[in-house]
Design a protein around this motif. Structure first.
Motif, mmCIF file in Angstrom:
data_model
loop_
_atom_site.group_PDB
_atom_site.id
_atom_site.type_symbol
_atom_site.label_atom_id
_atom_site.label_comp_id
_atom_site.label_asym_id
_atom_site.label_seq_id
_atom_site.Cartn_x
_atom_site.Cartn_y
_atom_site.Cartn_z
ATOM 1 N N GLU A 76 0.712 -1.187 0.138
ATOM 2 C CA GLU A 76 -0.008 0.246 -0.188
ATOM 3 C C GLU A 76 0.657 1.353 0.202
ATOM 4 O O GLU A 76 0.741 2.217 -0.765
ATOM 5 C CB GLU A 76 -0.933 0.106 1.300
ATOM 6 N N CYS A 77 2.025 1.502 0.768
ATOM 7 C CA CYS A 77 2.759 2.501 0.782
ATOM 8 C C CYS A 77 3.828 2.765 -0.216
ATOM 9 O O CYS A 77 3.494 4.090 -0.971
ATOM 10 C CB CYS A 77 4.280 1.914 1.775
ATOM 11 N N LEU A 78 3.564 1.177 -1.034
ATOM 12 C CA LEU A 78 4.290 1.591 -2.772
ATOM 13 C C LEU A 78 3.119 2.433 -3.706
ATOM 14 O O LEU A 78 3.062 2.590 -4.411
ATOM 15 C CB LEU A 78 4.894 0.784 -3.040
ATOM 16 N N ARG A 79 2.017 1.940 -3.782
ATOM 17 C CA ARG A 79 1.024 1.844 -4.345
ATOM 18 C C ARG A 79 1.261 3.547 -4.039
ATOM 19 O O ARG A 79 0.788 4.359 -5.217
ATOM 20 C CB ARG A 79 -0.415 1.330 -4.249
ATOM 21 N N THR A 80 0.539 3.576 -2.937
ATOM 22 C CA THR A 80 0.165 5.979 -2.648
ATOM 23 C C THR A 80 2.457 6.586 -3.235
ATOM 24 O O THR A 80 1.888 7.000 -3.864
ATOM 25 C CB THR A 80 0.111 5.731 -1.603
ATOM 26 N N ARG A 116 1.902 11.898 2.766
ATOM 27 C CA ARG A 116 1.537 11.706 3.857
ATOM 28 C C ARG A 116 0.750 10.310 4.109
ATOM 29 O O ARG A 116 1.410 9.400 4.834
ATOM 30 C CB ARG A 116 0.544 12.784 4.332
ATOM 31 N N ARG A 117 -0.150 9.787 3.268
ATOM 32 C CA ARG A 117 0.165 8.259 3.840
ATOM 33 C C ARG A 117 1.012 6.928 3.482
ATOM 34 O O ARG A 117 0.913 6.411 4.366
ATOM 35 C CB ARG A 117 -1.629 7.875 2.690
ATOM 36 N N ALA A 118 1.886 7.961 2.298
ATOM 37 C CA ALA A 118 2.607 6.883 2.090
ATOM 38 C C ALA A 118 4.118 6.832 3.731
ATOM 39 O O ALA A 118 4.711 5.191 4.077
ATOM 40 C CB ALA A 118 3.577 7.227 1.138
ATOM 41 N N ARG A 119 3.621 8.366 4.134
ATOM 42 C CA ARG A 119 4.627 7.993 5.020
ATOM 43 C C ARG A 119 4.017 7.287 6.152
ATOM 44 O O ARG A 119 5.183 6.808 7.147
ATOM 45 C CB ARG A 119 4.621 9.639 5.770
ATOM 46 N N THR A 120 3.128 7.585 6.617
ATOM 47 C CA THR A 120 2.011 6.861 7.620
ATOM 48 C C THR A 120 2.192 5.526 8.193
ATOM 49 O O THR A 120 2.719 4.790 8.386
ATOM 50 C CB THR A 120 0.748 7.427 7.612
ATOM 51 N N LEU A 121 2.403 5.058 6.599
ATOM 52 C CA LEU A 121 1.724 4.120 6.198
ATOM 53 C C LEU A 121 3.798 2.892 6.834
ATOM 54 O O LEU A 121 3.520 1.929 6.830
ATOM 55 C CB LEU A 121 1.751 2.893 5.293
ATOM 56 N N ALA A 122 4.444 3.236 6.261
ATOM 57 C CA ALA A 122 5.527 3.602 6.219
ATOM 58 C C ALA A 122 5.966 3.225 7.721
ATOM 59 O O ALA A 122 6.579 2.315 8.489
ATOM 60 C CB ALA A 122 6.489 4.226 6.049
ATOM 61 N N ARG A 123 5.483 4.104 8.859
ATOM 62 C CA ARG A 123 6.302 4.902 10.120
ATOM 63 C C ARG A 123 5.574 3.399 10.883
ATOM 64 O O ARG A 123 6.258 2.585 11.276
ATOM 65 C CB ARG A 123 5.573 5.410 10.775
ATOM 66 N N ARG A 124 4.187 3.335 10.507
ATOM 67 C CA ARG A 124 3.008 1.484 10.744
ATOM 68 C C ARG A 124 3.871 0.464 10.830
ATOM 69 O O ARG A 124 4.083 -0.245 11.689
ATOM 70 C CB ARG A 124 2.512 1.895 10.399
ATOM 71 N N ALA A 125 4.671 0.312 9.478
ATOM 72 C CA ALA A 125 5.132 -0.970 9.180
ATOM 73 C C ALA A 125 6.184 -1.350 9.856
ATOM 74 O O ALA A 125 6.631 -2.682 10.417
ATOM 75 C CB ALA A 125 5.009 -1.061 7.579
ATOM 76 N N ALA A 126 6.865 -0.396 10.065
ATOM 77 C CA ALA A 126 8.215 -0.755 10.866
ATOM 78 C C ALA A 126 7.964 -0.158 12.630
ATOM 79 O O ALA A 126 8.779 -1.279 13.300
ATOM 80 C CB ALA A 126 9.055 1.181 10.692
#
Length: 475
Positions: free
Chosen positions: A388-392, A424-434
């Motif tokens: 999802e992060c890569l898609r966004t 913003r959504r991509a950064r949020t997802l990346a942080r969540r996955a981490a």
């Protein structure tokens, strides 16, 4: 797991598989990993009174006994910490040492040679207050127990392993659709240079590409325009090659003719398939991609070919590129190997993903993208958060590119996107996955390259090191 009966149960409540004794434990190992772990030490966590299988870690057995204490401590800590992060500290551990005999060596001699390593592993786990209930050495078609004192159960001369496909575990795995993908050596052979006669041509192509591409990525005096042009060229070539790999073969496949197939490293059908993929990739094309993927942003864009009908040809391309990283460019294989591991994990092939990511870390132990993916895959995280992060990210980039006419640099955009919202959504997802992986997210932008005091000779060790560390921005 019962200490007396060596009994363990599967984790599914609907279908539990009971394993009794070292023989069934040894037979279950390939099904737990998805491959036969040749030349490996494997630690498997057990949970609860009935010994439910949990997390597992695997690494190659170091050739030098001097490395065994450090490896033993590291493996025990990794397994316990990984399970604890998921809220389920192990109650016990089972250890497997798998290694084929050396020339002139017997399985029993392998067992004795590895005995100090087995003891050190037990000590390392005991230091963390986790008992080791069984340590098995698997070699030459036999298994040996370092723990069981009963010669009627575990002969000191070794006990033959069950015939492939005849055990209860094999039948249950077949019913569940679990596939054993051959041996670890076979899986690694698909991702390593084969020592073929055309290695010299590939090496020359890499040397020529390095003189052009590496300075464009590294030299700040050229400016960002040259770096962006290199990215666009690399991504455009990737797109064309994925279309080429997705097209049906125009000629019938012939017999395998690679060095790996002649040595018997790979099954003939697998070697023939890799032969066809190698024929689709020219030496200059491979060199352009290998060097271009050392740039982190280019690699991250390439990771967007991860699902749907594009995933299979992308995986074949990354494997073919990894096979082209001939000496002295082995360290450059970290990028295509990581991409191969990512696509394999994304499509649900976790065993292949772990092998590819493990080889990426062997090529470059500091390659951050491989480290993050390897840990997330081993901890059983869902790759959807990263997809999802890569898609966004892709949607944001393509939406921004629509403001400037030109050829899109990636797959087709998704409709109704807003660049700032998606970033913003991509950064949020990346942080969540981490956070789910217990890791710190990677920086979102490339690190400034180091200044070079003098230009490196094209193809030299200095340039290769610079390209490996700086061109990919250390990630």
């Amino acid at each position: 797991m019962n200490t007396n009966h060596h009994e363990s149960h599967g984790s599914s409540a609907a279908q539990q598989i009971t394993l009794r004794g070292p023989a069934e434990l040894a037979d279950a190992l390939p099904f737990m990993l998805g491959f036969h772990p040749s030349d490996s030490v494997v630690l498997v966590a057990l949970h609860g009174e009935r010994g439910r299988f949990g997390g597992r870690v695997r690494v190659g057995i170091p050739a030098s006994p001097h490395e065994w204490p450090a490896i033993a401590d590291h493996l025990a800590e990794c397994l316990v910490e990984g399970c604890t992060r998921r809220g389920d500290r192990p109650d016990a551990i089972v250890v497997f040492l798998c290694q084929d005999p050396r020339p002139g060596e017997t399985g029993r001699q392998v067992r004795e040679r590895l005995r100090p390593f087995a003891q050190r592993l037990r000590t390392a786990c005991g230091a963390l207050d986790i008992p080791v209930l069984e340590v098995l050495c698997i070699s030459d078609g036999l298994y040996f127990s370092y723990v069981c004192p009963d010669p009627g159960c575990c002969s000191p001369d070794g006990t033959p392993l069950s015939l492939s496909g005849t055990s209860v575990m094999a039948a249950s795995a077949a019913y569940a659709g679990i596939q054993v993908r051959g041996t670890l050596k076979e899986m690694e052979a698909r991702l390593k240079p084969r020592g073929a006669a055309n290695d010299a041509a590939q090496r020359a192509a890499l040397n020529d590409a390095a003189t052009v591409i590496v300075p464009r990525i590294l030299d700040g005096s050229i400016g960002t325009l040259a770096r962006q042009e290199t990215r666009d060229t690399t991504i455009g070539l990737i797109r064309r090659l994925i279309e080429r790999y997705a097209a049906p073969p125009t000629t019938p496949s012939g017999p395998a003719n690679t060095a790996a197939a002649r040595r018997g490293t790979l099954p003939p059908a697998t070697a023939a398939a890799d032969d066809r993929d190698d024929e689709l990739l020219g030496a200059d094309e491979a060199a352009t991609l290998i060097l271009g993927l050392q740039d982190r942003e280019t690699r991250d864009q390439a990771a967007e070919w991860m699902e749907g009908p594009e995933a299979a040809p992308a995986l074949r391309l990354w494997r073919a590129l990894a096979r082209r990283c001939v000496a002295p460019y082995q360290e450059y294989a970290a990028a295509p190997l990581t991409l191969a591991g990512w696509v394999a994990w994304s499509i649900g092939d976790e065993p292949s993903a772990r092998v590819a990511l493990g080889l990426a870390l062997e090529a470059d132990s500091h390659y951050l993208f491989a480290r993050l993916l390897h840990q997330a895959c081993n901890e059983g995280l869902d790759p959807e958060s990263l997809r999802e992060c890569l898609r966004t990210e892709r949607a944001a980039r393509l939406a921004a590119e629509q403001e400037t006419p030109g050829e899109p640099a990636g797959p087709e955009p998704e409709p109704d996107t807003t660049p700032s919202r998606h970033r913003r959504r991509a950064r949020t997802l990346a942080r969540r996955a981490a956070r789910q992986a217990g890791l710190r997210p990677a920086p979102t932008g490339p690190r400034a390259p180091r200044a070079q005091t003098r230009p490196a000779r094209p193809g030299s060790t200095a340039e290769r090191r610079a390209g490996r560390r700086d061109a990919r921005s250390g990630e």
